[in-house]
Design an enzyme around this catalytic site. Structure first.
Site, PDB file in Angstrom:
ATOM      1  N   LYS A 172       0.886  -1.176   0.000  1.00  0.00           N
ATOM      2  CA  LYS A 172       0.000   0.000   0.000  1.00  0.00           C
ATOM      3  C   LYS A 172       0.915   1.215   0.000  1.00  0.00           C
ATOM      4  O   LYS A 172       1.403   1.641   1.045  1.00  0.00           O
ATOM      5  CB  LYS A 172      -0.885  -0.032   1.258  1.00  0.00           C
ATOM      6  CG  LYS A 172      -2.229   0.669   1.148  1.00  0.00           C
ATOM      7  CD  LYS A 172      -2.145   2.131   0.855  1.00  0.00           C
ATOM      8  CE  LYS A 172      -1.720   2.989   2.021  1.00  0.00           C
ATOM      9  NZ  LYS A 172      -1.462   4.391   1.601  1.00  0.00           N
ATOM     10  N   GLU A 175      -0.365   7.561  -0.891  1.00  0.00           N
ATOM     11  CA  GLU A 175      -1.327   8.072  -1.880  1.00  0.00           C
ATOM     12  C   GLU A 175      -0.891   9.434  -2.433  1.00  0.00           C
ATOM     13  O   GLU A 175      -1.490   9.961  -3.351  1.00  0.00           O
ATOM     14  CB  GLU A 175      -2.737   8.153  -1.282  1.00  0.00           C
ATOM     15  CG  GLU A 175      -2.941   9.145  -0.149  1.00  0.00           C
ATOM     16  CD  GLU A 175      -2.524   8.611   1.227  1.00  0.00           C
ATOM     17  OE1 GLU A 175      -1.508   7.891   1.331  1.00  0.00           O
ATOM     18  OE2 GLU A 175      -3.214   8.963   2.212  1.00  0.00           O
ATOM     19  N   ARG A 176       0.206  10.009  -1.860  1.00  0.00           N
ATOM     20  CA  ARG A 176       0.625  11.339  -2.322  1.00  0.00           C
ATOM     21  C   ARG A 176       1.521  11.282  -3.546  1.00  0.00           C
ATOM     22  O   ARG A 176       1.520  12.202  -4.350  1.00  0.00           O
ATOM     23  CB  ARG A 176       1.360  12.067  -1.194  1.00  0.00           C
ATOM     24  CG  ARG A 176       0.387  12.358  -0.073  1.00  0.00           C
ATOM     25  CD  ARG A 176       1.007  13.197   0.993  1.00  0.00           C
ATOM     26  NE  ARG A 176       0.379  12.857   2.252  1.00  0.00           N
ATOM     27  CZ  ARG A 176       0.989  12.800   3.414  1.00  0.00           C
ATOM     28  NH1 ARG A 176       2.267  13.082   3.495  1.00  0.00           N
ATOM     29  NH2 ARG A 176       0.342  12.473   4.484  1.00  0.00           N
ATOM     30  N   SER A 225       4.735   8.069   9.964  1.00  0.00           N
ATOM     31  CA  SER A 225       4.807   8.906  11.164  1.00  0.00           C
ATOM     32  C   SER A 225       4.542   8.068  12.419  1.00  0.00           C
ATOM     33  O   SER A 225       3.912   7.003  12.350  1.00  0.00           O
ATOM     34  CB  SER A 225       3.790  10.040  11.054  1.00  0.00           C
ATOM     35  OG  SER A 225       2.501   9.486  10.915  1.00  0.00           O
ATOM     36  N   CYS A 280      13.474  10.936   7.102  1.00  0.00           N
ATOM     37  CA  CYS A 280      13.401  10.508   8.507  1.00  0.00           C
ATOM     38  C   CYS A 280      14.777  10.542   9.155  1.00  0.00           C
ATOM     39  O   CYS A 280      14.891  10.473  10.369  1.00  0.00           O
ATOM     40  CB  CYS A 280      12.824   9.114   8.605  1.00  0.00           C
ATOM     41  SG  CYS A 280      13.912   7.897   7.889  1.00  0.00           S
ATOM     42  N   GLU A 382       8.556  16.607  15.465  1.00  0.00           N
ATOM     43  CA  GLU A 382       9.154  16.437  14.136  1.00  0.00           C
ATOM     44  C   GLU A 382       8.537  17.471  13.198  1.00  0.00           C
ATOM     45  O   GLU A 382       7.321  17.481  12.992  1.00  0.00           O
ATOM     46  CB  GLU A 382       8.866  15.019  13.619  1.00  0.00           C
ATOM     47  CG  GLU A 382       9.509  14.744  12.275  1.00  0.00           C
ATOM     48  CD  GLU A 382       9.184  13.348  11.745  1.00  0.00           C
ATOM     49  OE1 GLU A 382       8.022  12.921  11.847  1.00  0.00           O
ATOM     50  OE2 GLU A 382      10.109  12.700  11.219  1.00  0.00           O
TER      51      GLU A 382
HETATM   52  P1  NAD Z   1       2.140   9.002   7.268  1.00  0.00           P
HETATM   53  O1  NAD Z   1       2.208   8.322   8.589  1.00  0.00           O
HETATM   54  O2  NAD Z   1       1.193  10.117   7.084  1.00  0.00           O
HETATM   55  O3  NAD Z   1       1.751   7.933   6.128  1.00  0.00           O
HETATM   56  C1  NAD Z   1       2.452   6.705   6.012  1.00  0.00           C
HETATM   57  C2  NAD Z   1       1.492   5.669   5.420  1.00  0.00           C
HETATM   58  O4  NAD Z   1       0.405   5.469   6.333  1.00  0.00           O
HETATM   59  C3  NAD Z   1       0.886   6.090   4.087  1.00  0.00           C
HETATM   60  O5  NAD Z   1       0.857   4.966   3.230  1.00  0.00           O
HETATM   61  C4  NAD Z   1      -0.512   6.541   4.475  1.00  0.00           C
HETATM   62  O6  NAD Z   1      -1.461   6.325   3.463  1.00  0.00           O
HETATM   63  C5  NAD Z   1      -0.841   5.666   5.673  1.00  0.00           C
HETATM   64  N1  NAD Z   1      -1.748   6.323   6.611  1.00  0.00           N
HETATM   65  C6  NAD Z   1      -1.903   7.663   6.812  1.00  0.00           C
HETATM   66  N2  NAD Z   1      -2.833   7.883   7.761  1.00  0.00           N
HETATM   67  C7  NAD Z   1      -3.259   6.667   8.181  1.00  0.00           C
HETATM   68  C8  NAD Z   1      -4.197   6.251   9.157  1.00  0.00           C
HETATM   69  N3  NAD Z   1      -4.885   7.129   9.898  1.00  0.00           N
HETATM   70  N4  NAD Z   1      -4.378   4.935   9.339  1.00  0.00           N
HETATM   71  C9  NAD Z   1      -3.689   4.046   8.616  1.00  0.00           C
HETATM   72  N5  NAD Z   1      -2.780   4.380   7.666  1.00  0.00           N
HETATM   73  C10 NAD Z   1      -2.564   5.679   7.456  1.00  0.00           C
HETATM   74  O7  NAD Z   1       3.637   9.418   6.905  1.00  0.00           O
HETATM   75  P2  NAD Z   1       4.133  10.278   5.674  1.00  0.00           P
HETATM   76  O8  NAD Z   1       3.733  11.694   5.884  1.00  0.00           O
HETATM   77  O9  NAD Z   1       3.792   9.604   4.403  1.00  0.00           O
HETATM   78  O10 NAD Z   1       5.715  10.138   5.840  1.00  0.00           O
HETATM   79  C11 NAD Z   1       6.469  10.964   6.679  1.00  0.00           C
HETATM   80  C12 NAD Z   1       6.704  10.327   8.018  1.00  0.00           C
HETATM   81  O11 NAD Z   1       7.322   9.058   7.851  1.00  0.00           O
HETATM   82  C13 NAD Z   1       7.641  11.124   8.896  1.00  0.00           C
HETATM   83  O12 NAD Z   1       7.164  11.074  10.206  1.00  0.00           O
HETATM   84  C14 NAD Z   1       8.961  10.375   8.770  1.00  0.00           C
HETATM   85  O13 NAD Z   1       9.845  10.543   9.851  1.00  0.00           O
HETATM   86  C15 NAD Z   1       8.471   8.979   8.683  1.00  0.00           C
HETATM   87  N6  NAD Z   1       9.457   8.100   8.069  1.00  0.00           N
HETATM   88  C16 NAD Z   1      10.124   7.242   8.878  1.00  0.00           C
HETATM   89  C17 NAD Z   1      11.086   6.420   8.344  1.00  0.00           C
HETATM   90  C18 NAD Z   1      11.830   5.454   9.213  1.00  0.00           C
HETATM   91  O14 NAD Z   1      12.505   4.600   8.669  1.00  0.00           O
HETATM   92  N7  NAD Z   1      11.748   5.545  10.530  1.00  0.00           N
HETATM   93  C19 NAD Z   1      11.365   6.456   6.976  1.00  0.00           C
HETATM   94  C20 NAD Z   1      10.654   7.345   6.178  1.00  0.00           C
HETATM   95  C21 NAD Z   1       9.689   8.172   6.744  1.00  0.00           C
END
Ligand code: NAD
Length: 498
Positions: A172, A175-176, A225, A280, A382
């Site tokens: 999955k 979606e952005r 996140s 991240c 963050e």
């Molecule tokens: P996000 O948490 O908004 O989305 C991540 C995924 O979760 C997406 O596929 C999204 O569709 C899904 N999602 C969003 N809301 C959801 C919900 N309520 N319930 C279930 N699924 C949901 O993160 P983002 O904005 O796409 O990415 C940035 C974040 O990811 C930052 O916090 C960054 O630090 C983190 N990140 C961490 C790592 C790591 O290895 N620790 C690596 C890359 C990014």
């Protein structure tokens, strides 16, 4: 404007229900519609993966690896297309997109070692005429949910290895910026993957919940996140699934008074402002030990931040593109206002940046705060944008205590010429990935990636050796073939070699 498809059972699958807009963040224009998979669509993907599993599980690892060898070649041949798509939807520069793709390919290379990685463990004569061995068997249908900031690399952390281990995968993507992720998955089929072994369902919370709740899905890999990581870990684990959920970060760089300042400044520029701070592992806090190094750092950083080349990521020779969405831009500028209101000194304010002919793009120039204190929101949370905070402390011990008190523990680094300081730092710091004069200590594909504290939920880190363990379960077989079978009396004492 095109509407993307899912990829189910090796074929494009059109959704008839909900969709979301995909933007070009440099222009602010909607360029695609992405379908948001319903429960029925998710079930179709699960059924396809389930049907493919028995044959894939029994395919020799060496044959599975051959698909990955061809996949790696296709990724290299299609680099320009992939990089262009990443940059168009995410906004990062072409060079940065090429870097993420290369790191993703390294994970494919690691997964091609499947025959070696799955050899198992064997002990002859574990007891009299008894041999014992451990097999590492696939789990079945497993799923991955990935973030926007690495649309190529993070999915490549997951499914090449999961598939090499004999699992069938449902991805999955974010979606952005889903187009590059989808193109890369299609290349797996061009490489000869049997139908159903990899499936892509686009979507949002509803799609993710369907994956969490499906009993056929045995494991969930998540990167995103922290609040969502925690949610997925709790919900998945409560249903008996194996979960690794990697979350957010606040990465500190410690500058010791003896640091090579010129090189530390260059390193900080890339680590704080590369990819517009949307990594991240981005450095978002510089912890200066002593006022002298802090003043020198601010003096050297200021002109460099002011002269960052910012524009559409798809143009060559830039340092930084836009933020990914309007919401991200508003969130980050909100933090800048908040930092000022809390009393931090805004040394460089990127909010007035204008990019010619791109008035509607989601651009923000680099920002730099001095005199940030641990009670401020800009320190605690963050930001995920091009904002670097300078915190001043008096000693290395204070720097370590500051970092260890933070809720996140993804990455950190120290700039010093002193081995004793570096060793103390790497011993005492409560962070999963540590750099010594290395600003972005992202482990190579044959190690594993994972933070500590609220940067990860679950026991095993992503990719590398931990990834093999995550995507397999151990089965230990003990077998006895005595040379001459003689009748043996029942033994009631616990069997041992004693
Ligand atoms: P996000 O948490 O908004 O989305 C991540 C995924 O979760 C997406 O596929 C999204 O569709 C899904 N999602 C969003 N809301 C959801 C919900 N309520 N319930 C279930 N699924 C949901 O993160 P983002 O904005 O796409 O990415 C940035 C974040 O990811 C930052 O916090 C960054 O630090 C983190 N990140 C961490 C790592 C790591 O290895 N620790 C690596 C890359 C990014």
């Amino acid at each position: 404007m095109t509407t993307l498809n899912h990829l189910i059972n090796g074929e494009p699958f059109a959704e008839t229900g909900r969709t979301a807009d995909v933007y070009n963040p440099s222009t602010g224009a909607v360029i695609h519609q992405v379908p948001l998979a319903s429960r029925d669509t998710v079930q179709k993907a699960i059924d396809a993966a389930k049907a493919a599993f028995p044959a894939w599980r029994n395919t020799p690892p060496a044959k599975r690896a051959q698909v990955l060898f061809r996949f790696k070649q296709l990724l290299e041949q299609n680099e320009q297309r992939i990089v262009q798509l990443i940059s168009e939807e995410h906004g990062k520069t072409l060079e940065d997109a090429a870097g993420e793709l290369k790191r993703g390919i390294e994970n494919v290379e690691y997964a091609t070692a499947a025959p070696e990685l799955l050899k198992g463990e064997y002990s002859r004569n574990a007891g009299p005429a008894i041999d014992s061995w451990s097999d590492f068997q696939p789990l079945g249908v497993v799923a991955g949910i990935t973030p926007f900031n690495f649309p190529a690399m993070v999915p490549l952390w997951m499914y090449p290895l999961a598939i090499a281990c004999g699992n069938c995968f449902i991805l999955k993507p974010s979606e952005r910026d889903p187009s590059s992720t989808l193109l890369i998955a299609e290349l797996m089929y061009e490489a000869g993957l049997p139908k159903g072994v990899l499936n892509v369902v686009h979507g949002d919370k509803e799609t993710v919940d369907a994956l969490i709740q499906a009993p056929e899905v045995k494991a969930l890999s998540f990167v995103g996140s922290t609040p969502i990581a925690e949610y997925i870990y709790k919900e998945g684990a409560a249903r008996g699934k194996r979960v690794q959920a990697l979350g957010g970060a606040k990465n500190h760089a410690v500058l010791m008074p003896d640091a090579d300042l010129d090189n530390a400044v260059s390193a900080l520029m890339g680590a704080a402002y590369g990819s517009c701070g949307e990594r991240c592992m981005a450095i978002s806090v510089a912890v200066c030990v002593g006022d002298q190094i802090a003043d020198a750092l601010i003096e050297r950083l200021t002109p460099q931040i002011q002269s960052l080349k910012v524009g559409p990521g798809t143009c060559k020779g830039l340092d930084m593109g836009p933020l990914v969405t309007k919401a991200a831009l508003e969130k980050v500028t909100g933090y800048v206002q908040d930092g000022e209101a809390a009393g931090a000194k805004l040394v460089v304010d990127g909010r007035s940046l204008k990019v010619a002919d791109h008035d509607n793009g989601f651009f923000l120039g680099g920002c730099l705060f001095d005199n940030v204190t641990p009670d401020m929101r800009i320190y605690k949370e963050e930001i995920f944008g091009p904002v670097l905070c300078v915190v001043r402390v008096n000693s290395l011990e204070d720097a370590i205590a500051l970092i260890n008190a933070h809720e996140y523990g993804n990455g950190t680094c120290i700039f010093t010429r002193d081995g004793e300081s570096a060793r103390l730092f790497s011993d005492e710091i409560e962070v999963g990935m540590v750099g010594i004069n290395v600003p972005l200590p992202v482990p190579v594909a044959y190690h594993s990636f994972g933070g500590w504290k609220r940067s990860i939920f679950g026991d095993l880190a992503a990719y590398g050796p931990d990834g093999v363990r995550f995507y397999t379960r151990r089965k230990t077989i003990t077998q006895r073939w005595p040379q001459r079978a003689t009748h043996e009396a029942a033994q009631f004492a616990f069997p041992s070699n004693g």
